[in-house]
Design an enzyme around this catalytic site. Structure first.
Site, PDB file in Angstrom:
ATOM      1  N   THR A 151     -52.580  95.262  61.304  1.00  0.00           N
ATOM      2  CA  THR A 151     -53.672  95.327  60.053  1.00  0.00           C
ATOM      3  C   THR A 151     -53.346  94.339  58.260  1.00  0.00           C
ATOM      4  O   THR A 151     -54.201  93.373  58.394  1.00  0.00           O
ATOM      5  CB  THR A 151     -54.590  95.830  60.305  1.00  0.00           C
ATOM      6  OG1 THR A 151     -55.463  95.317  61.888  1.00  0.00           O
ATOM      7  CG2 THR A 151     -56.241  94.931  59.585  1.00  0.00           C
ATOM      8  N   ASN A 171     -51.601  91.319  73.738  1.00  0.00           N
ATOM      9  CA  ASN A 171     -52.255  92.914  73.713  1.00  0.00           C
ATOM     10  C   ASN A 171     -52.898  92.993  74.868  1.00  0.00           C
ATOM     11  O   ASN A 171     -52.861  94.485  75.485  1.00  0.00           O
ATOM     12  CB  ASN A 171     -52.258  93.287  72.605  1.00  0.00           C
ATOM     13  CG  ASN A 171     -53.755  92.348  71.963  1.00  0.00           C
ATOM     14  OD1 ASN A 171     -53.669  91.737  72.241  1.00  0.00           O
ATOM     15  ND2 ASN A 171     -54.839  93.548  72.250  1.00  0.00           N
ATOM     16  N   GLN A 210     -46.855  93.220  69.746  1.00  0.00           N
ATOM     17  CA  GLN A 210     -46.362  93.876  71.017  1.00  0.00           C
ATOM     18  C   GLN A 210     -44.775  93.515  71.092  1.00  0.00           C
ATOM     19  O   GLN A 210     -44.298  93.497  72.270  1.00  0.00           O
ATOM     20  CB  GLN A 210     -47.164  93.331  72.174  1.00  0.00           C
ATOM     21  CG  GLN A 210     -48.509  93.566  71.841  1.00  0.00           C
ATOM     22  CD  GLN A 210     -48.476  95.125  71.995  1.00  0.00           C
ATOM     23  OE1 GLN A 210     -47.993  95.803  73.041  1.00  0.00           O
ATOM     24  NE2 GLN A 210     -50.108  95.682  71.763  1.00  0.00           N
ATOM     25  N   CYS A 226     -58.645  98.258  70.646  1.00  0.00           N
ATOM     26  CA  CYS A 226     -60.080  97.962  69.148  1.00  0.00           C
ATOM     27  C   CYS A 226     -61.412  97.513  69.704  1.00  0.00           C
ATOM     28  O   CYS A 226     -62.051  97.390  69.034  1.00  0.00           O
ATOM     29  CB  CYS A 226     -59.213  96.974  67.801  1.00  0.00           C
ATOM     30  SG  CYS A 226     -57.638  97.191  67.686  1.00  0.00           S
TER      31      CYS A 226
END
Length: 641
Positions: free
Chosen positions: A73, A161, A191, A338
């Site tokens: 992030t 993901n 990933q 998330c």
């Protein structure tokens, strides 16, 4: 208790033992600040330099920047900030640089939200433009070709993901070279590390963020690659660490651990290769097909990582599947970790054009490159057990009962005995499931309005058509139903056990007693059912037992009833026993039929447990509001107990 089978590696991964050892050594003996000039600091700096050199080799970074970050992030934020600052400067200089921020429709939300955030804060005034994907989850290159001439920045993933869909990065690069040579390109490579070949310096990619915890490093450590010559603006300024490119004292334990993972990648024998992982994926897929014959996989294997399976099972909700797997000790997820707490269809699968029923009920199973044949064999055995548990008939215990079925906040009810099954107020979405439940149990499914067993007299002087259910009768009123034990053609108010529908209060008081359980069409005061005399919500809460206090409580109250309120298929997949005491399974959906019995023993503690504590809290609250002061829930549920 059997060990967990962890199949959620795309969310996070267990830390490699060598990485743990490296982190511990960095904290115990190599704990210096790498910015210090003394010997202790220089030893720490050696870890920093060694890990960066390894990262350069593994990523094929060439002369590009390799920065250590807190995770992907932060890397995404830094890349977007760097690109948009450069766009703003180029526009201020009168240079044409596009008006679109193009991002894949299946990107992680960290990308689209970062684009929107910095576009707003920097005042660049660009338009965010999703790039659609095809049914396989791959970017539509024809659409990209149309958008690219207007693109200031393009953001795509190396692999998704949720589905594992592998992007055609070479195809994207060709389009950008031909149509948008000055557009900045960020590729989310989270990933990709350890699963796809990387040679970043020989690509068109400007920015590539990575996250250590997706490949057996700890959380809180990541990498950002920046192509040599690509613009760069630090996200954090201060102490001048990372050559002034990312201030803040380095996370040396995380960097050391990441260095051990990178060393394992270089060495080449620790992690499974693509072919081995594909074979393991095929074994898992075969077990899933055996367990759930109707299963549909949501992304084609030929275009996905060999570590990821995304699937739906027609007729079974995603929540039920997650509960089922969790009960069996198999850890899977619904879409992105998330977003797992948000009850919504997958935007990734929506973008691929899947029907909402598949998107909303999808499950993701993912392994890491440490998986081996023994681990996958154990996982397959658990998966098959899940299938057997789900196929077990829920209504076949031979005893009359009442079961709740729900959809979108609406409740219906099944009343059944050993031969018959009657659905009341069934939500349309649940009618197929109800028919399947009846079929699997060998029950005759009847229309609740087809009361053809004569009439029964009620205490208000009226007569109602009725239907026999076990040793009871279901009486049909104009505005609802009563279930209770009739005697000589009469259903006394004191014998009414359950009330369904919207029977008006004035009449209800004449035909049912205060202890009868009212089964609602939707939650009332937070509960799907309650006794007629139950207290309304006045701030009361279910009695809570903290997990560390449960054992002592059960020792003090040897007569306490431990009740597992998970659904029957969950209990079948993984029976519950706590502190040497087996729990009795009474699913929350069957709560209404047991309330009266528990209320008849007001001094006996009833301790409810479920997976996470939410369902058990509802059961305890229902009993407490009905007057049972010894109803308890285990806070945090089985996960913490």
């Amino acid at each position: 208790m059997a060990p967990d089978i962890y199949l959620d590696a795309n969310a996070t991964s267990p830390v490699l033992p060598a990485a743990i050892a490296a982190a511990v050594e960095a904290m115990e003996t190599q704990f210096g600040n790498p910015s210090s000039s003394h010997a202790t600091g220089l030893r720490a700096k050696r870890i920093l330099d060694t890990t960066r050199a390894r990262a350069r080799r593994v990523l094929g970074a060439g002369p590009g920047r390799v920065l250590f970050t807190s995770g992907a992030t932060e890397g995404i934020q830094t890349a977007v900030l760097s690109a948009l600052v450069a766009v703003r400067e180029r526009r201020a200089a009168g240079e044409a640089c596009g008006d679109l921020l193009v991002y894949g429709a299946t990107e992680h939300k960290a990308v689209s939200e970062s684009l929107a955030h910095w576009n707003r804060l920097l005042g660049t005034g660009l338009t965010l433009q999703p790039l659609p994907v095809d049914a396989a989850g791959r970017h539509r290159l024809d659409v990209l070709r149309e958008l690219a001439p207007r693109a200031a920045m393009v953001c795509t993933m190396a692999a998704n993901n949720e589905t594992g869909a592998i992007s055609d990065l070479d195809g994207i690069a060709r389009v950008l070279r031909e149509c948008a040579p000055k557009a900045y390109w960020m590729v989310d490579c989270v990933q990709a590390l350890g699963k796809l070949p990387l040679d970043l310096a020989n690509t068109r990619i400007d920015y590539a963020p990575f996250s250590g915890h997706k490949l057996h490093a700890p959380k809180g450590i990541g990498i950002l690659y920046v192509r040599d010559g690509a613009p760069y603006t630090p996200l954090m300024i201060g102490g001048g660490q990372e050559g002034g490119q990312r201030s803040g004292t380095e996370n040396m334990a995380g960097i050391a651990a990441l260095g051990a993972v990178l060393a394992a990648l270089e060495e080449g024998t620790t992690f499974r290769g693509h072919g081995e992982l594909a074979a393991l994926r095929d074994r898992l897929a075969a077990a899933l097909r055996e367990a759930f014959p109707a299963i549909v996989f949501n992304a084609p294997f030929e275009h996905t990582l060999p570590t990821t399976l995304n699937f739906s099972v027609p007729g079974v909700s995603g929540k039920d599947l997650l509960d089922l797997f969790d009960a069996a000790g198999v850890r899977v997820s619904a879409g992105s970790a998330c977003s797992a707490a948000k009850a919504a269809p997958s935007y990734v699968l929506d973008a691929m054009g899947l029907p909402p029923v598949r998107s909303g009920n999808a499950v993701r199973l993912s392994i890491g490159p440490l998986a081996d044949a023994a681990f996958v064999a154990a996982a397959c055995a658990r998966i098959r057990r899940c299938g057997e548990a789900l196929r077990a008939p829920f209504l076949a215990d031979g005893n009359p009962g009442v079961m709740q079925v729900s959809a979108d906040g609406r409740h219906g009810w099944i009343v059944f005995d050993a031969q018959r099954c009657v659905a009341i107020d069934a939500p349309p979405e649940q009618r197929g499931r109800i028919a399947a439940l009846a079929r699997d149990a060998g029950l005759n499914l009847l229309d609740a309005d087809a009361a053809d067993d004569g009439t029964v007299a009620l205490d208000d002087g009226s007569h109602a058509p009725c239907m026999k259910i076990g040793g009871a009768v279901l009486a049909r009123l104009p505005d609802g139903y009563l279930l209770g034990a009739a005697d000589a053609g009469r259903l006394p108010r004191t014998a009414v056990r359950h009330v369904f529908g919207a029977i008006v209060a004035a009449r209800l008081a004449r035909v049912a007693h205060d202890g009868a359980v009212r089964c609602h069409r939707a939650d009332v005061d937070g509960l799907p059912c309650a006794t007629l005399a139950a207290r309304k919500h006045d701030g009361d809460a279910a009695g809570q037992l903290q997990p560390d206090a449960l054992e002592a409580f059960l020792r003090r109250h040897e007569d306490a009833l431990l009740v597992d309120v998970r659904e029957a298929f969950e209990a079948a997949a993984g029976p519950m026993a706590l502190h040497g005491r087996a729990a009795r399974n009474v699913p929350l959906s069957r709560l209404a039929e047991h309330v009266a019995a528990w209320l008849s023993e007001p001094a006996r503690p009833v301790v409810f447990v479920c997976r996470g504590g939410n369902r058990s809290a509802k059961a305890a609250l229902c009993l407490r509001r009905a007057g049972h002061t010894q109803a308890w829930t285990v806070a945090g549920g089985l996960a913490l107990a």
